[in-house]
Write a protein that holds these residues in place. Structure first.
Motif, mmCIF file in Angstrom:
data_model
loop_
_atom_site.group_PDB
_atom_site.id
_atom_site.type_symbol
_atom_site.label_atom_id
_atom_site.label_comp_id
_atom_site.label_asym_id
_atom_site.label_seq_id
_atom_site.Cartn_x
_atom_site.Cartn_y
_atom_site.Cartn_z
ATOM 1 N N VAL B 118 0.841 -1.196 0.000
ATOM 2 C CA VAL B 118 0.000 0.000 0.000
ATOM 3 C C VAL B 118 0.881 1.252 0.000
ATOM 4 N N VAL B 119 1.898 1.230 0.828
ATOM 5 C CA VAL B 119 2.762 2.402 0.942
ATOM 6 C C VAL B 119 3.569 2.602 -0.341
ATOM 7 N N MET B 120 3.996 1.510 -0.963
ATOM 8 C CA MET B 120 4.728 1.674 -2.219
ATOM 9 C C MET B 120 3.833 2.329 -3.275
ATOM 10 N N PHE B 121 2.599 1.874 -3.356
ATOM 11 C CA PHE B 121 1.663 2.492 -4.305
ATOM 12 C C PHE B 121 1.508 3.984 -4.010
ATOM 13 N N TRP B 122 1.260 4.276 -2.743
ATOM 14 C CA TRP B 122 0.903 5.659 -2.417
ATOM 15 C C TRP B 122 2.099 6.596 -2.383
ATOM 16 N N SER B 123 3.271 6.108 -2.015
ATOM 17 C CA SER B 123 4.443 6.995 -2.089
ATOM 18 C C SER B 123 4.628 7.434 -3.523
ATOM 19 N N TRP B 124 4.317 6.526 -4.411
ATOM 20 C CA TRP B 124 4.444 6.834 -5.842
ATOM 21 C C TRP B 124 3.367 7.814 -6.271
ATOM 22 N N MET B 125 2.147 7.618 -5.773
ATOM 23 C CA MET B 125 1.065 8.568 -6.090
ATOM 24 C C MET B 125 1.411 9.972 -5.568
ATOM 25 N N TYR B 126 2.016 10.000 -4.364
ATOM 26 C CA TYR B 126 2.289 11.277 -3.695
ATOM 27 C C TYR B 126 3.601 11.915 -4.125
ATOM 28 N N ASN B 127 4.407 11.193 -4.892
ATOM 29 C CA ASN B 127 5.719 11.724 -5.271
ATOM 30 C C ASN B 127 5.594 13.167 -5.776
ATOM 31 N N PRO B 128 6.371 14.102 -5.174
ATOM 32 C CA PRO B 128 6.152 15.520 -5.482
ATOM 33 C C PRO B 128 6.364 15.875 -6.953
ATOM 34 N N THR B 129 7.346 15.258 -7.608
ATOM 35 C CA THR B 129 7.594 15.647 -8.998
ATOM 36 C C THR B 129 7.038 14.654 -10.003
ATOM 37 N N LEU B 130 7.027 13.358 -9.654
ATOM 38 C CA LEU B 130 6.631 12.352 -10.640
ATOM 39 C C LEU B 130 5.275 11.725 -10.351
ATOM 40 N N GLY B 131 4.674 12.079 -9.204
ATOM 41 C CA GLY B 131 3.451 11.405 -8.797
ATOM 42 C C GLY B 131 2.241 11.774 -9.632
ATOM 43 N N LEU B 132 1.271 10.864 -9.625
ATOM 44 C CA LEU B 132 0.066 11.075 -10.417
ATOM 45 C C LEU B 132 -0.733 12.268 -9.898
ATOM 46 N N ILE B 133 -0.817 12.390 -8.565
ATOM 47 C CA ILE B 133 -1.698 13.423 -8.015
ATOM 48 C C ILE B 133 -1.209 14.817 -8.419
ATOM 49 N N ASN B 134 0.085 15.068 -8.188
ATOM 50 C CA ASN B 134 0.600 16.378 -8.589
ATOM 51 C C ASN B 134 0.571 16.550 -10.101
ATOM 52 N N GLY B 135 0.735 15.445 -10.837
ATOM 53 C CA GLY B 135 0.662 15.497 -12.286
ATOM 54 C C GLY B 135 -0.713 15.977 -12.746
ATOM 55 N N VAL B 136 -1.753 15.415 -12.120
ATOM 56 C CA VAL B 136 -3.113 15.812 -12.474
ATOM 57 C C VAL B 136 -3.357 17.261 -12.041
ATOM 58 N N LEU B 137 -2.884 17.588 -10.841
ATOM 59 C CA LEU B 137 -3.035 18.966 -10.370
ATOM 60 C C LEU B 137 -2.408 19.949 -11.355
ATOM 61 N N ALA B 138 -1.222 19.568 -11.867
ATOM 62 C CA ALA B 138 -0.516 20.446 -12.797
ATOM 63 C C ALA B 138 -1.336 20.670 -14.062
#
Lengths: 285, 290, 430
Positions: B118-138
């Motif tokens: 779970v943490v591996m998935f979410w650390s990746w989602m939360y990654n500040p530069t490469l993560g999906l969430i910030n990517g979508v926000l951008a």
């Protein structure tokens, strides 16, 4: 009919039902995104995975290269093997001892029963997390640090499961056993050939619950193993790093590989697992 | 004679369990209590009794209070959505819309994953530069968020991950309970002319009260014991803002080497759990008596 | 870690399970051969790759032993595991430890000292190491560590931007915080974004590294002796904290820079200066950007630099095999002799025959800061300090607000010192 869905005569595609469906689909999609994103990353090349573009169609294409790398490094298969051995042992021991004890509490009037039963009920609220320090000391004394038994034993009993099984045995009609006892069968014989066969569903439920818990447990195996070769999958993934840098695709491939066994088991036994968790979850109280 | 036989048989059946129970629960619990009155360390130094010194120190230790505060805050933040949202999901799935197995699968599957995964998935989602969430926000022109590093949002991120991971369990319990509500009640209500929403609030939710109580109890205790996902996502940071009490116990004992002190905090926390459990027990009993 | 390995461990596990050997044995090391050395470290990324290469090279030299490395997660997880393994007596034969952590391990008997005679046999002598580094490897008069490197916190700059802003010479000669600010401001004008990149958010180590460098530059010291109050210089600390926070004004440098953001900002030319460890060098070089590195300029009068060292230590084992122990000495000596490769990762080799070699001196920008070991400043020596320790977390917990611009420097530092005094009050647990 709440179970089957719409009532006869009710419009199955009313506006509100379509709205509900959309909400549900949106939520389910949200829930699946972390999986999907990780799977996608695991199929990319390291260069694409490390690029800061949200590309569904990466320049290097998609491949299983990261999986091959991770598997050939050899750590994951051996950790998975450690997880399997210890989880199976924990499940077998827990189910066997809980069933025996549950039967004793349900059917036998023995001296000390009340006292032991009260202790077990009280023990349910003790979080095992609070015992890590004394348990580790104990394992040092028993020379069980960095052994399979060191991982297994402290996890191989579950007071709550004893209660669940006792409650289940309470509901089995006494007559069934009495008939067998009249024929001269011993208690163990009756337990084995009358009670256990009747209890298969609940035993399966308990076993599933215990197995999932053991397979996924982190804190205790994390504390009791320092040797990388003996770590379970969750501990190894967290503790041991690749010497070769941050490799996002391989990282995600490892995570997917670690997730796969239980997800596949779930896809095959969805009904039983859900039922098992619903029963044991309720029984926990 | 007969009674002796019974006792013999009873213990024969109970012994395998009792041995494990005593060896790996009773003994460490008592031993831990003893340790909490010593200055014992990982290396075995300082093993003499020191009275209540560890307890005194713990009660004046700002990090202990901070971790306890974080734990309670996490419990509040996680319990509410984990109960409310799981009920909403169960109600939606129980409407009998097509694709029931898929909905069930989606919401429940994360529960089957190890915390590490779970943490591996979410650390990746939360990654500040490469993560999906910030990517979508951008894509929407929003500034990137340091999900796990910013003291203001780190706890929220931990809660989101926890919600995603564990909601399936509560969801299943609600779903099972919903299916146990007798059909006649709805028919009677429908005859009385009660609408769907009315039925929800006057029949379904009251009928689910025991389940809600159960889920609430289990959830509060589970949230109080949080360790895995926080330890791995933020390691208690930034600046101790997400450190849970179990992590503090772990750190005092295994990183700070102070077994005695760590045991004392364990027992203080255990006292809290006993109080919470008793309070819940009383509350539930009063409700069912009323 | 080949396929062969996994098959072997599978077989071993199966055999153990079948034979009930599960009950007692299975202790790794119990039946390990005298030629298989286990080696733990926490080096990943570029460092990990170089280290793996060095280990392979030594293995390939056929010196009568084979080293298998285990890489654990950096920081607390690694040190906790190492301490637990030593307490359990099942530690690896040799491990990497930061020099700053020795004071937390040696006193409790978690480490064993190196034997100077055996070292000499392996060809290693005190004179092969910088004096300050060798001294840091001692505890209570015994040698507990052999240094592999010194890795200071330095200043990188974008050479193109510096040319354009006309600050290249100033960078090499500046002597005050004001001059530094001026240089950074000029660079900010060139990049249009920030003058300086510094990732610190949520990272106590990063906050500490810059603070301690500048704090020591004022001539102040920090003495931590258990049972006594911390000896610190608050005025110096406030002066330094005030200066750091003046840089983090969202113009010269971002107020919310974390490690990843700062690195990528500097990499993409969006700033001209970058405070970072020498270990960042490979990433910057790989990006083929115009970069050079310097010791952090002496702005407060005294030459000083925060650094740490990767060192080799002997964790306590319950059963020591003299043969394996002897191989460890050889293995360490062989790694040190090849450490010019290690310098490729930015680190300053501790082994002087390598550090003074023409091959190392030719490395740029590494040799720009090769003089640092002569005046290096390690963490205050006390059991709770050091890389990845709580010490740096306590610093972060009290000072992050100051860096962020909303806490008072004096109050933040006082909070940190109060925390230190509390720890000093306690009996030392090791």
């Amino acid at each position: 009919m709440i179970k089957q869905g719409h009532k006869p005569g009710e419009n199955p595609w009313s506006l509100s039902r379509i709205a509900a469906l959309l909400v549900l689909a949106f939520l389910a999609a949200t829930w699946l995104v972390p999986f999907a994103w990780s799977v996608l990353t695991s199929l990319k090349s390291e260069a694409d995975a490390g690029a800061s573009t949200l590309s569904l169609n990466p320049p290097d294409g998609l491949s299983f290269a990261a999986y091959r790398k991770v598997l050939s490094a050899g750590d994951i298969p051996s950790w998975a093997w450690n997880s399997l051995i210890t989880s199976v042992a924990i499940t077998v021991i827990t189910v066997a001892t809980s069933a025996l004890a549950g039967y004793a509490f349900s059917r036998v009037n023995f001296k000390g029963k009340r006292w032991l039963y009260a202790a077990i009920i009280a023990a349910i609220i003790i979080p095992p997390q609070l015992l890590i320090v004394p348990l580790f000391r104990q394992m040092l004394a028993f020379n069980l640090v960095d052994t399979y038994w060191g991982i297994i034993l402290p996890q191989a009993f579950a007071p709550a499961m004893v209660l669940i099984l006792k409650r289940f045995f309470d509901q089995i009609p006494l007559e069934l056993e009495e008939a067998a006892r009249v024929d001269g069968a011993s208690r163990l014989r009756v337990f084995w050939s009358v009670v256990l066969p009747l209890s298969r569903p609940i035993l399966a439920a308990v076993a599933i619950f215990v197995f999932i818990g053991a397979w996924n447990n982190f804190l205790w195996p994390f504390i009791v193993t320092t040797d990388a070769h003996l770590m379970t999958l969750p501990v190894g993934l967290q503790t041991v790093k690749s010497a070769y840098g941050l490799q996002y695709a391989q990282n995600m491939a490892s995570a997917i590989l670690a997730a796969l066994p239980l997800v596949v088991v779930f896809l095959f036994f969805q009904r039983q697992i859900i039922k098992g968790i619903a029963t044991t979850g309720f029984g926990g109280q | 004679m007969r009674k002796r036989d019974e006792t013999l048989a009873g213990w024969a059946f109970a012994t395998p369990f009792a041995v494990l129970f005593v060896l790996f629960l009773v003994v460490p619990a008592v031993y831990g209590l003893y340790l909490s009155f010593t200055g014992e360390t990982l290396t075995g130094a300082g093993s003499g009794l020191i009275g209540f010194a560890n307890y005194g120190e713990a009660l004046t230790d700002p990090d202990m209070w901070k971790s306890l505060g974080n734990t309670l805050w996490f419990t509040v933040l996680s319990t509410i959505p984990l109960v409310v949202l799981s009920l909403a999901l169960a109600l939606l799935v129980n409407l009998g819309l097509p694709g029931r197995w898929l909905w069930r699968l989606s919401f429940f599957m994360p529960y089957l994953l190890a915390s590490t995964v779970v943490v591996m998935f979410w650390s990746w989602m939360y990654n500040p530069t490469l993560g999906l969430i910030n990517g979508v926000l951008a894509k929407f022109g929003a500034a990137p968020v340091a999900w796990l590093q910013d003291p203001k949002v780190a706890m929220l991120s931990v809660v989101i991950t926890t919600l995603w991971w564990t909601i399936g369990f509560n969801f299943l319990l609600y779903l099972a309970a919903l299916q146990n509500i007798p059909e006649q009640q709805f028919e009677a209500a429908a005859i009385d002319g009660a609408g769907k929403w009315r039925q929800l609030f006057s029949i379904v939710i009251p009928q689910l009260t025991p389940t809600t109580m159960l889920i609430l109890t289990l959830q509060i205790l589970a949230s109080l014991k949080v360790f895995d996902q926080i330890y791995m996502l933020t390691n208690g940071g930034p600046a101790g803002k997400t450190r849970s009490i179990v992590q503090y116990i772990y750190e005092s004992g295994f990183t700070g080497y102070r077994f005695g002190y760590s045991s004392a905090i364990s027992y203080l926390f255990f006292a809290l759990i006993v109080v919470v459990s008793l309070a819940q027990y009383k509350l539930i009993n009063r409700r069912s008596a009323a | 870690m080949t396929e062969d390995f996994s098959r072997r461990s599978l077989l071993r596990a199966a055999a153990a399970l079948a034979g009930g050997g599960l009950l007692v044995g299975c202790a790794p090391g119990a039946s390990r051969s005298t030629t298989d050395l286990s080696y733990w470290h926490l080096l990943t990324g570029g460092d990990g790759t170089v280290m793996a290469g060095l280990v392979d090279a030594v293995n390939a030299a056929n010196l009568g032993f084979h080293t298998s490395q285990t890489v654990l997660a950096w920081g607390p997880p690694y040190y906790t595991k190492l301490a637990m393994a030593s307490a359990g007596g099942r530690a690896p034969d040799v491990a990497i430890m930061h020099a700053s952590r020795i004071a937390g391990y040696a006193p409790g008997g978690l480490l064993e000292p190196w034997d100077l005679d055996l070292l000499a046999e392996a060809g290693l002598h005190e004179s092969d190491f910088p004096a300050r580094v060798w001294e840091k490897c001692q505890y209570d008069g015994k040698l507990y560590a052999i240094a592999l490197d010194t890795h200071p916190f330095v200043l990188y700059y974008n050479t193109d931007h510096a040319e354009k802003a006309g600050v290249t010479d100033a960078l090499h000669s500046l002597k005050s915080p004001e001059e530094f600010t001026e240089v950074a401001t000029k660079l900010q004008a060139v990049t249009g974004k920030h003058g300086l990149s510094y990732g610190y958010l949520g990272d106590g180590s990063q906050m500490w590294r810059l603070f301690y460098t500048l704090y020591r530059q004022t001539g102040a010291d920090m003495k931590l002796v258990p049972g006594q109050r911390a000896e610190v210089d608050k005025d110096a600390a406030v002066q330094v904290l005030t200066f750091i926070r003046s840089l983090l004004n969202d113009k010269i440098a971002s107020r919310s820079g974390d490690g990843g953001t700062a690195t990528s900002e500097f990499l993409h030319g969006e700033s001209g200066l970058f405070f970072g460890g020498v270990w960042e060098l490979p990433v910057l070089k790989d990006a083929k950007m115009p970069v050079d590195a310097l010791p952090i300029p002496t702005m407060f009068g005294t030459q000083a630099a925060y650094a740490d060292s990767h060192t080799f230590v002997l964790p306590r084992q319950s059963k020591v095999s003299p043969e394996r122990r002897k191989h460890v000495y050889t293995m360490v000596a062989e790694l040190l002799k090849r450490s010019v490769k290690w310098a490729g990762g930015g680190h300053i080799p501790a082994y002087q025959p390598v550090a003074t070699s023409a091959e190392y001196q030719a490395l740029k920008p590494q040799s720009n800061y090769a003089g640092i070991p002569a005046y290096v400043n390690y963490d205050p020596q006390v059991w709770f300090s050091g890389a990845g320790s709580d010490f740096q977390n306590y610093f972060a917990e009290n000072v992050q607000n100051v860096y962020l611009g909303n806490g008072d420097p004096g109050a933040g530092f006082d909070g940190f010192v109060a925390r230190l005094n509390k720890l000093l009050d306690r009996p030392q647990p090791v």
